[in-house]
Design a protein around this motif. Structure first.
Motif, PDB file in Angstrom:
ATOM      1  N   PRO A 263       0.855  -1.199   0.000  1.00  0.00           N
ATOM      2  CA  PRO A 263       0.000   0.000   0.000  1.00  0.00           C
ATOM      3  C   PRO A 263       0.886   1.243   0.000  1.00  0.00           C
ATOM      4  CG  PRO A 263       0.087  -0.947   2.204  1.00  0.00           C
ATOM      5  CD  PRO A 263       0.799  -1.908   1.288  1.00  0.00           C
ATOM      6  N   GLU A 264       0.348   2.333  -0.570  1.00  0.00           N
ATOM      7  CA  GLU A 264       1.155   3.556  -0.624  1.00  0.00           C
ATOM      8  C   GLU A 264       1.348   4.182   0.748  1.00  0.00           C
ATOM      9  OE1 GLU A 264       0.622   6.665  -3.550  1.00  0.00           O
ATOM     10  OE2 GLU A 264      -0.362   5.169  -4.797  1.00  0.00           O
ATOM     11  N   ASN A 265       0.337   4.054   1.597  1.00  0.00           N
ATOM     12  CA  ASN A 265       0.460   4.636   2.933  1.00  0.00           C
ATOM     13  C   ASN A 265       0.160   3.573   3.996  1.00  0.00           C
ATOM     14  OD1 ASN A 265       0.413   6.100   5.268  1.00  0.00           O
ATOM     15  ND2 ASN A 265      -0.831   7.775   4.436  1.00  0.00           N
ATOM     16  N   PRO A 266       1.153   2.709   4.275  1.00  0.00           N
ATOM     17  CA  PRO A 266       0.919   1.581   5.178  1.00  0.00           C
ATOM     18  C   PRO A 266       0.571   1.997   6.605  1.00  0.00           C
ATOM     19  CG  PRO A 266       3.146   1.498   4.243  1.00  0.00           C
ATOM     20  CD  PRO A 266       2.508   2.749   3.735  1.00  0.00           C
ATOM     21  N   VAL A 267       1.083   3.134   7.045  1.00  0.00           N
ATOM     22  CA  VAL A 267       0.789   3.551   8.424  1.00  0.00           C
ATOM     23  C   VAL A 267      -0.716   3.754   8.587  1.00  0.00           C
ATOM     24  CG1 VAL A 267       1.164   5.343  10.160  1.00  0.00           C
ATOM     25  CG2 VAL A 267       3.075   4.550   8.759  1.00  0.00           C
ATOM     26  N   ALA A 268      -1.324   4.440   7.614  1.00  0.00           N
ATOM     27  CA  ALA A 268      -2.768   4.652   7.662  1.00  0.00           C
ATOM     28  C   ALA A 268      -3.515   3.349   7.404  1.00  0.00           C
ATOM     29  CB  ALA A 268      -3.174   5.696   6.623  1.00  0.00           C
ATOM     30  N   PHE A 269      -3.006   2.562   6.451  1.00  0.00           N
ATOM     31  CA  PHE A 269      -3.718   1.344   6.061  1.00  0.00           C
ATOM     32  C   PHE A 269      -3.758   0.319   7.197  1.00  0.00           C
ATOM     33  CE2 PHE A 269      -4.198  -2.813   4.102  1.00  0.00           C
ATOM     34  CZ  PHE A 269      -5.281  -2.597   3.276  1.00  0.00           C
ATOM     35  N   PHE A 270      -2.624   0.109   7.860  1.00  0.00           N
ATOM     36  CA  PHE A 270      -2.557  -0.931   8.892  1.00  0.00           C
ATOM     37  C   PHE A 270      -2.796  -0.418  10.312  1.00  0.00           C
ATOM     38  CE2 PHE A 270       0.166  -2.925   5.550  1.00  0.00           C
ATOM     39  CZ  PHE A 270      -0.638  -4.036   5.332  1.00  0.00           C
ATOM     40  N   GLY A 271      -2.928   0.917  10.454  1.00  0.00           N
ATOM     41  CA  GLY A 271      -3.095   1.501  11.791  1.00  0.00           C
ATOM     42  C   GLY A 271      -4.190   0.844  12.628  1.00  0.00           C
ATOM     43  N   PRO A 272      -5.417   0.773  12.092  1.00  0.00           N
ATOM     44  CA  PRO A 272      -6.511   0.178  12.877  1.00  0.00           C
ATOM     45  C   PRO A 272      -6.253  -1.288  13.231  1.00  0.00           C
ATOM     46  CG  PRO A 272      -7.384   1.425  11.023  1.00  0.00           C
ATOM     47  CD  PRO A 272      -5.891   1.357  10.828  1.00  0.00           C
ATOM     48  N   PHE A 273      -5.591  -1.996  12.319  1.00  0.00           N
ATOM     49  CA  PHE A 273      -5.298  -3.411  12.591  1.00  0.00           C
ATOM     50  C   PHE A 273      -4.290  -3.539  13.741  1.00  0.00           C
ATOM     51  CE2 PHE A 273      -2.775  -7.273  11.939  1.00  0.00           C
ATOM     52  CZ  PHE A 273      -3.784  -8.211  12.089  1.00  0.00           C
ATOM     53  N   LEU A 274      -3.250  -2.732  13.709  1.00  0.00           N
ATOM     54  CA  LEU A 274      -2.259  -2.777  14.787  1.00  0.00           C
ATOM     55  C   LEU A 274      -2.914  -2.446  16.128  1.00  0.00           C
ATOM     56  CD1 LEU A 274       1.013  -1.164  13.362  1.00  0.00           C
ATOM     57  CD2 LEU A 274       0.528  -3.572  13.792  1.00  0.00           C
ATOM     58  N   GLN A 275      -3.815  -1.468  16.097  1.00  0.00           N
ATOM     59  CA  GLN A 275      -4.517  -1.108  17.332  1.00  0.00           C
ATOM     60  C   GLN A 275      -5.349  -2.266  17.848  1.00  0.00           C
ATOM     61  OE1 GLN A 275      -6.777   2.478  16.693  1.00  0.00           O
ATOM     62  NE2 GLN A 275      -4.931   3.670  16.260  1.00  0.00           N
ATOM     63  N   ALA A 276      -6.015  -2.978  16.924  1.00  0.00           N
ATOM     64  CA  ALA A 276      -6.849  -4.118  17.320  1.00  0.00           C
ATOM     65  C   ALA A 276      -5.992  -5.227  17.926  1.00  0.00           C
ATOM     66  CB  ALA A 276      -7.639  -4.639  16.117  1.00  0.00           C
ATOM     67  N   VAL A 277      -4.832  -5.483  17.327  1.00  0.00           N
ATOM     68  CA  VAL A 277      -3.941  -6.529  17.844  1.00  0.00           C
ATOM     69  C   VAL A 277      -3.439  -6.138  19.233  1.00  0.00           C
ATOM     70  CG1 VAL A 277      -1.723  -7.711  17.521  1.00  0.00           C
ATOM     71  CG2 VAL A 277      -3.216  -7.315  15.553  1.00  0.00           C
ATOM     72  N   GLU A 278      -3.020  -4.897  19.355  1.00  0.00           N
ATOM     73  CA  GLU A 278      -2.495  -4.439  20.642  1.00  0.00           C
ATOM     74  C   GLU A 278      -3.576  -4.526  21.721  1.00  0.00           C
ATOM     75  OE1 GLU A 278      -0.880  -0.457  20.573  1.00  0.00           O
ATOM     76  OE2 GLU A 278       0.302  -0.873  22.387  1.00  0.00           O
ATOM     77  N   ALA A 279      -4.783  -4.075  21.382  1.00  0.00           N
ATOM     78  CA  ALA A 279      -5.883  -4.098  22.358  1.00  0.00           C
ATOM     79  C   ALA A 279      -6.208  -5.530  22.761  1.00  0.00           C
ATOM     80  CB  ALA A 279      -7.117  -3.418  21.768  1.00  0.00           C
ATOM     81  N   HIS A 280      -6.213  -6.435  21.774  1.00  0.00           N
ATOM     82  CA  HIS A 280      -6.537  -7.830  22.073  1.00  0.00           C
ATOM     83  C   HIS A 280      -5.468  -8.455  22.976  1.00  0.00           C
ATOM     84  CE1 HIS A 280      -7.923 -11.911  21.703  1.00  0.00           C
ATOM     85  NE2 HIS A 280      -6.720 -12.277  21.301  1.00  0.00           N
ATOM     86  N   LEU A 281      -4.218  -8.255  22.636  1.00  0.00           N
ATOM     87  CA  LEU A 281      -3.136  -8.857  23.434  1.00  0.00           C
ATOM     88  C   LEU A 281      -3.133  -8.284  24.855  1.00  0.00           C
ATOM     89  CD1 LEU A 281      -0.253  -8.909  20.775  1.00  0.00           C
ATOM     90  CD2 LEU A 281      -1.578 -10.870  21.599  1.00  0.00           C
ATOM     91  N   ASP A 282      -3.451  -6.985  24.978  1.00  0.00           N
ATOM     92  CA  ASP A 282      -3.450  -6.345  26.294  1.00  0.00           C
ATOM     93  C   ASP A 282      -4.634  -6.778  27.154  1.00  0.00           C
ATOM     94  OD1 ASP A 282      -1.152  -5.016  25.759  1.00  0.00           O
ATOM     95  OD2 ASP A 282      -2.070  -3.041  25.422  1.00  0.00           O
TER      96      ASP A 282
END
Lengths: 180, 129
Positions: free
Chosen positions: B32-51
């Motif tokens: 993707p051209e802007n991976p930070v925006a594209f994957f941001g919500p996914f990273l947040q979901a992973v972090e929230a789940h693991l926490d």
């Protein structure tokens, strides 16, 4: 002496209007048809996408045609193996940044390039270190890493003696075997 | 329970987080051209789940083709999250599958693993990757 050089793929024109998924599908098909040695394909593809995205990010829009970003990208074969080249107009401020960055990368050996790449990977997108970079400053390093030998580049002023936009040309050589 | 999915496109991978089976999948091309925006919500979901779920066991499968340099930074963040969960006691298994002819992807797997202190990353040369 260099042997004959033969281009097998070229796109030239308005990058902003082109869907990158179309362009990359074409390149993969072309590499199968040629065919490019399997171990060189991933390296060529990597440099191709990084150069394409650099054009999309940094090519100076042609004022007369609004926001359109033009450039050229090509793949081919020569006596060193394969090559990936790109060309696009850049503003003076980007020209200076590219020159500084590429002159430094060109002095680095493969191990240094890999070490710097890993540092950038861990540091993340640090806009403070390079406020003009839209990625993490890893694009050129990753091209250098998959290339055989040093990257070569040119920055030609639009008028003799200097003047923006500059025409930026970049060339990476790729081999099927070991890099460096 | 957390379930997060991004469907595969020509330039972005299938991305799945299954909070019930504690599994994460990345599969396909990734530029993707802007991976930070594209994957941001996914990273947040992973972090929230693991926490919040604090799973005992977690499996992450990466079967990627080409990854652009900007996306590698996002993957590094994801590996850091997984490593942190492992540090807190979870058994985290990471499988990095790559095409045997693709040494760019193979090397990326090792680069991402370098900073992991608690997760054992298994690297698999797989013709179907």
């Amino acid at each position: 002496m260099k042997g004959p050089s033969e281009e097998f793929f070229r796109f030239e024109g308005d990058f902003s209007a082109v869907a990158i998924d179309w362009l990359t599908s074409e390149v993969r098909q072309k590499m199968e048809a040629v065919p490019v040695a399997p171990r060189a394909r991933a390296r060529i593809f990597a440099s191709f996408v990084e150069m394409t995205q650099n054009i999309l990010h940094y090519s100076e829009p042609d004022g007369a045609r609004g926001r359109r970003r033009s450039g050229a990208i090509a793949l081919g074969r020569d006596s060193d193996g394969y090559f990936v080249t790109s060309r696009n107009p850049v503003r003076g401020v980007h020209a200076e940044r590219l020159r500084a960055r590429l002159d430094r990368i060109r002095t680095m050996g493969p191990d240094e390039i890999s070490a710097e790449y890993r540092r950038g990977l861990a540091a993340g997108p640090d806009r403070a270190a390079d406020p003009l970079s839209r990625g993490a400053g890893l694009g050129l390093l990753s091209i250098a890493r998959t290339a055989y030998g040093a990257l070569s580049y040119r920055l030609d002023p639009s008028i003799p003696g200097g003047g923006e936009p500059y025409t930026f040309s970049l060339r990476a050589t790729v081999r099927a075997g070991e890099s460096a | 329970m957390t379930h997060f999915q991004l469907l595969r496109s020509k330039i972005t991978p299938l991305v799945q987080l299954d909070g019930v089976s504690n599994r994460l999948v990345f599969e396909g091309d990734c530029y993707p051209e802007n991976p930070v925006a594209f994957f941001g919500p996914f990273l947040q979901a992973v972090e929230a789940h693991l926490d919040s779920a604090r799973p005992d066991e977690f499996v992450a499968d990466f079967r990627l083709r080409y990854v652009n340099s900007a996306s590698t930074v996002t993957l590094h963040r994801l590996f850091t999250l997984l490593d942190r969960a492992a540090e807190r006691g979870a058994r985290v298994h990471v499988n990095w599958m790559h095409d045997p002819d693709d040494d760019v992807n193979e090397e990326l797997g090792y680069d991402l693993s370098r900073d992991c202190r608690h997760v054992a990353v298994v690297h698999v040369a797989d013709a179907d990757a």
